[in-house]
Motif scaffolding. Structure first.
Motif, PDB file in Angstrom:
ATOM      1  N   ALA A  60      21.429  -9.702 -30.951  1.00 54.07           N
ATOM      2  CA  ALA A  60      22.561  -9.091 -31.639  1.00 54.07           C
ATOM      3  C   ALA A  60      23.834  -9.891 -31.369  1.00 54.07           C
ATOM      4  CB  ALA A  60      22.747  -7.648 -31.179  1.00 54.07           C
ATOM      5  N   LEU A  61      24.875  -9.615 -32.166  1.00 57.47           N
ATOM      6  CA  LEU A  61      26.182 -10.241 -31.983  1.00 57.47           C
ATOM      7  C   LEU A  61      27.207  -9.183 -31.618  1.00 57.47           C
ATOM      8  CD1 LEU A  61      26.455 -12.618 -35.097  1.00 57.47           C
ATOM      9  CD2 LEU A  61      25.550 -13.159 -32.819  1.00 57.47           C
ATOM     10  N   LEU A  62      27.982  -9.441 -30.581  1.00 55.28           N
ATOM     11  CA  LEU A  62      29.154  -8.635 -30.259  1.00 55.28           C
ATOM     12  C   LEU A  62      30.325  -9.190 -31.053  1.00 55.28           C
ATOM     13  CD1 LEU A  62      30.461  -7.713 -26.708  1.00 55.28           C
ATOM     14  CD2 LEU A  62      31.934  -8.902 -28.335  1.00 55.28           C
ATOM     15  N   LEU A  63      31.092  -8.308 -31.696  1.00 53.17           N
ATOM     16  CA  LEU A  63      32.236  -8.725 -32.499  1.00 53.17           C
ATOM     17  C   LEU A  63      33.522  -8.194 -31.878  1.00 53.17           C
ATOM     18  CD1 LEU A  63      30.862  -8.005 -36.102  1.00 53.17           C
ATOM     19  CD2 LEU A  63      30.591 -10.069 -34.699  1.00 53.17           C
ATOM     20  N   GLY A  64      34.541  -9.047 -31.816  1.00 50.05           N
ATOM     21  CA  GLY A  64      35.823  -8.633 -31.264  1.00 50.05           C
ATOM     22  C   GLY A  64      36.980  -9.183 -32.067  1.00 50.05           C
ATOM     23  N   ASN A  65      37.956  -8.342 -32.338  1.00 49.31           N
ATOM     24  CA  ASN A  65      39.152  -8.753 -33.074  1.00 49.31           C
ATOM     25  C   ASN A  65      40.278  -9.118 -32.105  1.00 49.31           C
ATOM     26  OD1 ASN A  65      38.104  -8.182 -35.754  1.00 49.31           O
ATOM     27  ND2 ASN A  65      38.282  -6.013 -35.210  1.00 49.31           N
ATOM     28  N   THR A  66      41.145 -10.007 -32.523  1.00 52.66           N
ATOM     29  CA  THR A  66      42.242 -10.469 -31.692  1.00 52.66           C
ATOM     30  C   THR A  66      43.114  -9.301 -31.203  1.00 52.66           C
ATOM     31  OG1 THR A  66      42.328 -12.544 -32.933  1.00 52.66           O
ATOM     32  CG2 THR A  66      44.255 -11.982 -31.603  1.00 52.66           C
TER      33      THR A  66
END
Length: 324
Positions: free
Chosen positions: A83-89
């Protein structure tokens, strides 16, 4: 996941033996103008409190071993290998390991301006730059990118992890200067991953109803069972029995938590393990196929080609794609 998972297990064993506190070891693998990639090895466990941090740029992290809870503004997810962890600035996030100790991620971080340029080049509108979901499940179209990153990380580990600060600083400086085929390959992968993730995450507009803590715990246990023994004769029935639920309930909750079916997860776990073994040694392809849970070489070749767009023999000849 071959050496990737073994390194994590060794770190957890050292912590247990020494009675040390949990922590996160970060090793920069490559860096360029507007991006960097790091190998993150976490040894926190169920007895450790969750920890909160803030993304200082856009983050796309590949989960390559272990599992953990991830909570960010878009939602809360159990993240598992593939899976991919996604993070916004600027976004705060929290990670925890109440279901089991340790994880390992390959984290790509992008400066906001650089990521915006990548998005524009890919033809995506500005409104899509902030991820609307906290993660992306283990999807087939992402599998070759994750396998390439795992192979490259294993190669970097074999060259030595334990350099002093001056050696690491010298390495980081050389990567920023863009020297070496390995750094160029990492840069290409950073661009490919950003573009692929933007397309995939933009398509995931309907988030499933949140799973209960009990469901996440059961799935986390089964994910670890699969990752520890990908070649075992796992079936929906025996996996459901191990989780203590019916076949129907297990299938529904597993897909709800991970985003893929148990069969899809098992297949990709086996293929990831095979891809790393093909790169790491000279074993016969048929022996690798059988050890990784495939009944015959023909089925293995077909599944491998469908997953990685190359035959096992070609994959081995290319050295797993990201070698200097």
């Amino acid at each position: 996941m071959g050496k990737i998972a073994v390194t994590l297990q060794q770190a957890l064993a050292r912590r247990e033996r020494d009675g040390a506190r949990g922590g996160v070891a970060s090793r920069v693998l490559a860096a360029g103008n507007g991006w960097n990639v790091a190998d993150l090895l976490c040894t926190f466990g169920p007895r450790d409190p969750s920890f909160e941090e803030r993304h200082d740029g856009v983050c796309i992290a590949m989960v390559v071993a272990g599992s953990f809870d991830y909570r960010a503004a878009p939602g809360r997810e159990l993240l598992t290998p593939g899976a991919l962890l996604l993070g916004n600035t600027g976004e705060c996030f929290e990670c925890g390991h109440r279901h089991g100790p340790g994880d390992r991620c390959i984290a790509f971080r992008y400066a906001p301006g650089y990521f915006e340029r990548l998005a524009a080049d890919a033809g995506l509108a500005g409104g899509q730059l902030n991820f609307r979901c906290a993660s992306v499940p283990a999807l087939r179209k992402l599998a070759p990118l994750i396998a390439r990153a795992c192979v490259a990380t294993s190669g970097a580990s074999s060259e030595g992890n334990a350099g002093d600060e001056s050696e690491r600083a010298e390495s980081a400086e050389s990567t920023e200067n863009g020297t070496g085929a390995r750094q160029s390959a990492w840069g290409e992968l950073a661009v490919e991953l950003a573009t692929a993730t933007l397309h995939v995450a933009g398509a995931l507009t309907h988030a499933p109803a949140p799973a209960s803590a009990t469901a996440r715990s059961r799935v986390a246990q089964i994910v670890r069972l699969i990752d520890d023994t990908p070649g075992a004769p796992h079936t929906l029935t025996n996996l459901a029995a191990a989780a203590g639920v019916s076949d129907f309930y297990f299938l529904r909750t597993f897909q709800q938590v991970t985003g893929v079916t148990p069969h899809q997860y098992l297949l990709r776990a086996r293929l990831r393990a095979a891809a790393l073994r093909l790169r790491d040694g000279d074993e016969k392809i048929v022996d690798i196929a059988l050890d990784c849970g495939f009944n015959d070489l023909s089925n293995f070749n077909h599944a491998f080609r469908a997953e990685f767009a190359a035959s096992p023999r070609t994959w081995r000849a290319r050295g797993g794609a990201l070698r200097s």
